[in-house]
Design an enzyme around this catalytic site. Structure first.
Site, short mmCIF file in Angstrom:
data_model
loop_
_atom_site.label_atom_id
_atom_site.label_comp_id
_atom_site.label_asym_id
_atom_site.label_seq_id
_atom_site.Cartn_x
_atom_site.Cartn_y
_atom_site.Cartn_z
NE ARG A 1 -6.07 -4.61 -3.05
CZ ARG A 1 -6.54 -4.97 -1.87
NH1 ARG A 1 -5.73 -5.11 -0.84
NH2 ARG A 1 -7.83 -5.18 -1.69
CB CYS B 1 4.78 -40.11 -15.81
SG CYS B 1 5.52 -41.47 -14.92
CE1 TYR C 1 7.57 -37.77 -20.27
CE2 TYR C 1 9.60 -38.00 -21.53
CZ TYR C 1 8.62 -38.55 -20.73
OH TYR C 1 8.67 -39.85 -20.36
N GLY D 1 -6.54 -10.27 8.28
CA GLY D 1 -6.24 -10.77 9.61
C GLY D 1 -5.43 -9.77 10.40
CB SER E 1 9.20 -41.71 -16.89
OG SER E 1 8.09 -40.90 -16.56
CG MET F 1 -5.43 -2.54 13.21
SD MET F 1 -4.54 -1.08 13.74
CE MET F 1 -4.37 -0.23 12.17
CG HIS G 1 -7.91 -45.06 -7.22
ND1 HIS G 1 -9.25 -45.09 -7.59
CD2 HIS G 1 -7.23 -45.70 -8.19
CE1 HIS G 1 -9.34 -45.74 -8.73
NE2 HIS G 1 -8.13 -46.13 -9.11
CE LYS H 1 -3.53 0.10 2.98
NZ LYS H 1 -4.91 0.40 2.53
NE ARG I 1 -6.87 3.37 4.80
CZ ARG I 1 -6.98 4.66 4.56
NH1 ARG I 1 -5.90 5.42 4.47
NH2 ARG I 1 -8.18 5.21 4.41
#
Lengths: 984, 984
Positions: A360, A875, A895, A117, A808, A119, A478, A37, A108
């Site tokens: 912002r 994978c 990959y 959460g 892999s 002030m 699963h 801010k 602020r």
């Protein structure tokens, strides 16, 4: 730095940064020091936007405050006084003035990232029994002045002095005082607007009394004391429970600290020519380029958010206050052209004059993120590389997921909540058994499969369902895994989060907190939020899916798809890492290819085992106690498997397919003893006695099946299984190749920890391949490689690479074994682990880079030390997680492979990784050009070598732009670069 | 080298090594080239022992043979002819001579290590229809000559020409011919001695006919062809199935190859003044220094082994042939003083003259090994360091194990065989349930617990039993692990090795191959061999145990114990690695201390949970769903645990105790649903409803408990458990310390993979320690450390070492996780894995040094990089395995910990490791002194640093001699060392 000051040395550390009147000590890049801010207030001030003057106390002071027993640096007070004087000068009034208009302040908090959460705000600071009279005099508005005063006492009493609702109270004590006053003087439900000046005066008195009673302290009357208290409260709030929990959740370091912003008050509540509002420079939900937001006439900012009065859309301001609207619209343009991103800002109009209180980068939905990025590129606000960086890869999930109608959600009754395991929205009749779910699906019913947990034999039921709801299991259970691969909506582990939720399989009911739902009742699940609703809520497929998968011409012409496609095309320009898919069936392959996959990274052959009658042949094979019996059963399976692979090869149209041989423990395929139908069907179809089957089930029971007789251990104990699977693969390959479609099978041996395991299996695969090619007079271009999924495999990768043509990384199992944590059993300690920050993120969702990642790094280095062109991929489920994809890029993998519906996410993450690397590499080049020119060439050379390795075997679909840039930068003569650096 | 020769270059490679007449081309150190037999024949020849002349064809030829399609180097034939000529010269006769006495040859294989399964011997080679007549003439013994001839055809026909029993035949075809001939000419069961010369002549004819029929080839008549065939058969036998299986089993490389020994025949069967025998220089069973062995008059060597005639003890030779006996006794002395070890040799007496045919180090029992080593040191044949090296550490197990009477074993009926999991011998009444076993034990019955597998709740039953027999599970199964720790006899996984073996728990019967044993029937198990016997066989505790544990004065005076103790004392002189014990009770501690343990390396707190009624408090704690309930139950457990620790601390008498906090998954402590008694007792004692208990059992079920909610995960989810355990430890520590006994608790947090896990638990331990010390006004010297037992813990050891004061490698779990193999489930694939050489040894018995060892190495390096004096130990089962102990020494660990009864084994292995290191270090110094003197100092310096690290915290009981030697060597000026090297 702060500590030094405390030891009395004459420190020059600046703690207070002033802004106002078109100038500022700080700027927008100083978020670490001034908070988000504060930095943006300074920036707005610098670029001439109308910001009420003020100053920011830096985060250094917060650090000092906690390091030095809640005290402040000695020099702070002087700087603060100077800051207040600066405001007084610009505002033309005095702080604590009891005669003229008093300067009032807003205090602020302002951390680097916005942090709920902590002030938030104290307004109207500086009022007391004297200054309030001066305010009355200066404004001529007695009601306004006393309202300001009572608001100030209420806020300050709450957040600074801690007068708050106690657990045994039903209501906020200040609100109770207001109600009491209303009750005493008016009707109970009278509107605030009807309160008189005297009422406000009395409120002030009663509030002070409340504060005194509760805190045993007088409400502070000295404005400087008020200011000190407010600043202390901001710093104190950095370490309150809610803030700590939030930081933990969002991985914000405790050391960052917060800044404090002290700003001259402006008033949106001075009358009908004033107001406050919150706005976005574009629509953050749809992404449309319209002025978006809301405002309230004659109100302070908090009223807009509080929801007591309903604000109006900002567009209506044009009619109500044309000049301020025009000014705001101008500011909107300035903000975007300056910040190059969509801004979320707060404003106040005081007597027709616009003031900016905050700006912002605006939060946005996935759809909006894509549209912002694409359209801003078109508007030349950003380049296409920036556009890629702008879209959080995870958010693409929202773009791709089917959604519930938001109005319907508001009206619906939410009955439970679980883990948001498979994004999207699904409604259907609940079924507690896969067979019945599949049967209902066949009849055209919309089905939700509801189970305690799922297992491979539920595949049919899952396929037939709109979504899956499980009571147990995590985001990598699963159910979650298969759901994501299938693109099914899934909510997991709901009973873990919802007390009193249980299934009675016998009675076919689901009970949640006393309410019972029968099989066939409708429920709806939101896999993006994890919420379960009663009844059926309407849904629709995402436009992207409609366009790419369903081939809808309308969707293809739609803006959402067009934007998405443009973004994906940019990604292709820059990506080095290829993105494959995990797919077990031709339609999954088709979907994945539509989403841009370049092949299959993981085809799980066993997933095909559950279709139709083949499960009985599988069971026959498993339960046979001799080679003869197994061979007989395998002969039945061969044509099925061949058919499966034929379909997959055809669908791939020449792209490579990594096919993993049988992996799971065999008992997963057996019927459960207490499943009467399954048992009798198995007896019937296999010709084995029930007694024998039960005996075999017992014999095959394992204590820890994850670490048991599975993976290549099956193929080594029963080589005939590997033979059958290899035969199916190569026969299918020959058939498809003869039909004119190229095939590139890559046979993958699972769970290898010892080179010899791989040798034994590879020998069989080669022998079968040779035999099939000879029988059918054909030549197939194939590879044989392995999964690296147990730590020993990683540790001995140099040995294994002697045999393997590719690795892999099976990061699901590698995570389970490296951490010694079963993903199916971690529910019992996941919560305390996350609360205690043992791990920040679920290691089955996001790769544990320090632990599992180190093993991967060892494997990459050792593997390539043996075979420099070793093809490397991943994978595990992590292949679809953006952070993990980026890690894979940095590791130099060729990959990643993920479920079809996560392919676009992985592609975006891969592109971002390439851009990050290019940026880091350019930074490297720049910094080394400035100091050590000799290093430049090496750094550039290294980047090129990476590319060579990574692109050697896997053809990436597009040229790696990022690397080119890095190379170009590296080639730049060192002198020139040094010159450039000097200029800066 | 061999290959080069094949390409025609004029190679000088020597292939044939001659020996005879007090000379030899080779010597005893050339076992790699000449095989064990060949090298020792050469050596015996060199030292003047009467060896029939001959030559050895080197193993190089074997390598050449396999590399070159079963052909020989060109130069071989010439060397062979030269060799034969040499023999002819010494023997004074000609090979193939048809006039004078013909030279006959014996051809024997001879690998580096003796290898059953390979071709053994062909005798009398060189005989044909002509030379046999010359032999008749030269010896004047027609019967002898023709018997030699028929024996030759029989052997050669069998092993060279492959005329062997077919699967469809009942008898060896040559034996069948003999039977037929006896049937034709005599009674069916007539003795060979009654066969006439004509019978032998006819046998020769019939044998030749048999060979022709079976092979379609004539029996070779040319002696040179015969020789070539025999040599080829030796090389061929290197790769026959039995030889391959043997090599696999005993870890002999296939590349070694075999040598061939060709030697002039001497005959023990020329008459009553001849004979053959096999002897040991000392008794290999008892170790006594007596001439041990057996002989046969008028017989060839094979007759001694064949068992057709019963040989006589060698001592009796003194009476029968005094001169040859005296010569043999002289040779016995020469052999020992030359080879410095007990020899196992073969001899032949031909017409009163002694010939040596072979010598090698004699195999021996454990008892004999210790006695040999100790007595030979006393005799100054070897030094004490060599004595330590001489006893295979594993063999101490035999010295320590109770044994069956060997006569009883011969008479007993063996009914099954399993894995020899806990050495020793035990008989008892079989019980299939722990409670009944314990009850029977209480009544004073000798009990064998027989179960499919055991779990922690069987502890009581195991404690009450003489031995444990399980039908499932490997050498590291729960049963095996606990049995070894308790020193119980154990045979595991018998049903895996014995078909048709099963328990019917309901009927309380064990059925083996149709025979049913009821509960209460007697069985006997031999945990050293894995064999199960019917009935009760008599047993006795080892003398060592009687002396050290039972304190028997008689045993203490016994030779076995005296020797053992002397060996152990030598070990203490040289050992760097301390040996601790795994112990959970005071009596285990006492036993271990008696065996020389220096503290507890692993005290498993949960093993105490099963005693008496405390299990119900444990269950109450587990099943509680709230903190309140858990705390209530824990309060009941606290006094029990405190009492346990008090006993242990007292027993330790000031030695350190590493105490592991609760580790196993909680459901291990719960009753099983189908155990009626357990369930109803639990309902009664906990006051919980059966319904609730069943529900909790289901909720606590885990798919993979090994990777589930256990270890520190319990203490993090339920900090109150850790608090209770820490309190019990420190309260006990204070009590014992106040009683005047020192205490050194080392609290160990299990299953740590993340530093944060350890932080959370350590915080609790410190807090409790502080509180207890304050409450009781005492100061306890304690440490807190962790187990490294998941790969992530090893990988991040640098982080973890920031908090940990010590590491203990939990190699059981580390092996499970690194390999991804559950030790309880590996039975299904262990056999194919060992047969296919995926691993040579069971990785749960012997540490997988390449895989798990690498992770340990990483952990050691990373841990000590953070904390250079970090104390390191191992507490997995591997701590008692000699190879693994040696590996731990090389890794630089401070201690190993093993079950009490393996402490002497670990001590011996640790001493051997220290000697090996000293030898390697001296070798290093010597070799580097010769070439790179600069390296010398560094190498020496490194050794010193190791010592510093390893001995920093753990006080080893004795001075590290080995290191001293290394240091000394390192200090030696490089020049001097170089000089010394040159002299050699």
């Amino acid at each position: 730095m702060a500590k030094k000051a405390s030891k009395g040395s004459a420190s020059k550390t600046k703690y207070v940064y002033f802004f106002g009147a078109g100038k500022a000590d700080g700027n927008g890049s100083m978020k670490a020091l001034l908070g988000g801010k504060g930095a943006n207030l300074a920036e707005m001030s610098r670029i001439g936007l109308p910001v009420p003057p003020g100053y920011t106390i830096s985060t250094d002071v917060c650090t000092y405050y906690y390091d030095n027993k809640h005290t402040y640096p000695a020099s702070l007070q002087g700087e603060v006084e100077k800051g207040v004087a600066g405001m007084e000068k610009i505002m033309g009034c005095k702080f604590g003035d009891t005669k003229g208009m008093p300067l009032l302040l807003a205090v602020r908090s302002g951390a680097r990232d916005s942090m709920p959460g902590m002030m938030d705000t104290i307004l109207n600071l500086g009022l007391n029994d004297q200054t309030v009279l001066a305010l009355v005099k200066a404004t001529g508005n007695e009601r306004f002045a006393w309202d300001c005063y009572r608001r100030f006492i209420q806020m300050y009493g709450d957040v600074v002095m801690g007068v708050q609702k106690r657990p045994d109270e039903d209501e906020d004590p200040f609100e109770l005082v207001i109600h009491k006053l209303k009750h005493d003087h008016h009707e109970d439900d009278v509107d605030d607007a009807h309160l008189t000046v005297d009422d406000y005066k009395e409120l002030v008195a009663r509030f002070k009394k409340l504060v005194k009673e509760r805190t045993k302290k007088e409400f502070p009357t000295n404005p400087w004391d008020q200011l000190k208290g407010a600043v202390g409260a901001v710093f104190g709030s950095w370490n309150n429970d809610r803030a700590i929990v939030y930081r933990r959740k969002y991985n914000i370091p405790h050391e960052w600290g917060t800044a404090v912003n002290v700003q001259a008050m402006v008033f949106g509540n001075t009358g009908e020519n004033s107001g406050s509002g919150v706005a976005f420079t574009r629509d953050p939900a749809t992404g449309e380029k319209v002025f978006y937001g809301e405002f309230l006439i004659n109100a302070q900012g908090e009223d807009v958010v509080a929801g007591v009065r309903t604000p109006s859309p900002v567009a209506e301001l044009a009619a109500v206050m044309p000049a301020p609207y025009k000014e705001l619209d101008r500011i909107r343009g300035v903000l975007e052209s300056h910040f190059k991103d969509v801004q979320d800002f707060e404003f106040t109009i005081q007597d027709g004059k616009v003031f900016m209180l905050q700006t912002r980068n605006g939060k946005r939905t996935g759809v909006a993120a894509v549209r912002f990025a694409v359209e801003m590129e078109k508007e030349k606000l950003i380049d296409w590389q920036t556009a890629i960086r702008r879209v959080p890869a995870d958010q693409l999930e929202q773009v791709l997921a089917p959604i519930f109608d938001s109005k319907a959600v508001k009206a619906a009754k939410s009955i439970a909540s679980g883990l948001n395991a498979g994004p999207g929205a699904a409604s259907g009749k609940i079924y507690f058994n896969s067979d019945r779910a599949a049967a209902a699906g066949d009849k055209g019913e919309k089905v939700l499969l509801v189970r305690n947990e799922t297992s491979p034999e539920d595949i049919r039921g899952m396929l037939a369902s709109e979504g899956i709801l499980t009571l147990r299991g995590g985001v990598s259970s699963h159910a979650a895994l298969v759901a994501r691969q299938m693109g099914k909506v899934c909510v997991c582990g709901a009973a873990d989060k919802t007390p009193d939720m249980s299934i009675d399989y016998e009675k076919r009911t689901l009970t949640v907190a006393g309410t019972t739902y029968k099989e066939g009742d409708f429920l709806s699940i939101d896999g993006s939020s994890g919420v379960v609703y009663e009844g059926s809520l309407p849904t629709a497929a995402s436009e992207i899916t409609q366009a790419l998968v369903e081939g809808s011409a309308e969707a293809k012409e739609g803006r959402t798809f067009q934007n998405f496609q443009k973004l994906m095309n940019w990604c292709s320009k820059v990506t080095r890492l290829a993105v494959r898919t995990n797919a077990d069936s031709p339609d999954q392959v088709e979907n994945a290819l539509a989403f841009g996959a370049t092949g299959i990274g993981l085809c799980r052959t066993e997933h095909m085992f559950f279709e139709g009658d083949r499960i009985y042949a599988v069971r026959e094979m498993i339960m046979s106690t001799d080679l003869e019996g197994r061979k007989k059963a395998l002969a039945k399976l061969l044509p099925y498997q061949r058919e499966d692979f034929t379909g997959i090869f055809k669908a791939l149209k020449g792209l490579p397919a990594t096919i993993r041989l049988l992996d799971p423990p065999l008992h997963e395929f057996l019927p459960k003893e207490d499943q009467e139908n399954e048992m009798s069907d198995t007896v019937k179809k296999t010709g084995m006695t029930r007694e024998f089957i039960v005996q075999r089930i017992h014999q095959l029971h394992e204590f820890n099946p994850m670490l048991g007789h599975r993976g290549c251990r099956l193929g080594i104990a029963y080589p005939e299984i590997t033979e059958m699977q290899a035969r199916a693969i190569f026969e299918a390959a020959v058939d498809v190749q003869k039909s004119g479609v190229k095939v590139k099978p890559e046979v993958m041996i699972p769970l290898v920890g010892f080179k010899k395991e791989l040798d034994l299996q590879v020998e069989i695969v080669h022998a079968v391949a040779k035999a099939v090619m000879k029988e059918r007079k054909a030549k197939i271009d194939y590879q044989v490689g392995t999964m690296i999924e147990v730590p020993r495999g990683a540790i001995t990768a140099d040995e294994i690479a002697e045999t393997a043509q590719f690795f892999s990384f099976g990061t699901n199992d590698l995570t389970q074994t490296a951490l010694g944590i079963s993903r199916d059993d971690m529910g019992a300690f996941l919560t305390p682990y996350q609360e205690n920050e043992v791990f920040k993120k679920n290691p089955f969702a996001t790769l544990d880079q320090v632990g599992v990642g180190s093993l991967m790094k060892i494997a990459v280095e050792k593997g390539r030390s043996t075979k420099s062109d070793l093809k490397l991929g991943i994978c595990g489920e992590h292949g679809g997680d953006p952070d993990s994809v980026k890690f894979c890029h940095r590791l130099g993998l060729n990959y990643v492979s993920c479920s079809p519906y996560r392919v676009p996410i992985a592609r975006l993450a891969a592109a971002q990784a390439a851009l990050e690397e290019a940026a880091a590499s350019q930074k490297d080049v720049r910094s080394s050009a400035g100091s050590k020119p000799a290093v430049t060439a090496r750094s550039g050379g290294k980047a090129t070598a990476d590319k060579k390795t990574a692109t050697n075997k896997t053809k990436t679909r597009n040229k790696p732009m990022a690397k080119k840039a890095a190379k170009k930068a590296a080639k730049k003569p060192a002198k020139k670069a040094a010159k450039k650096a000097k200029k800066k």
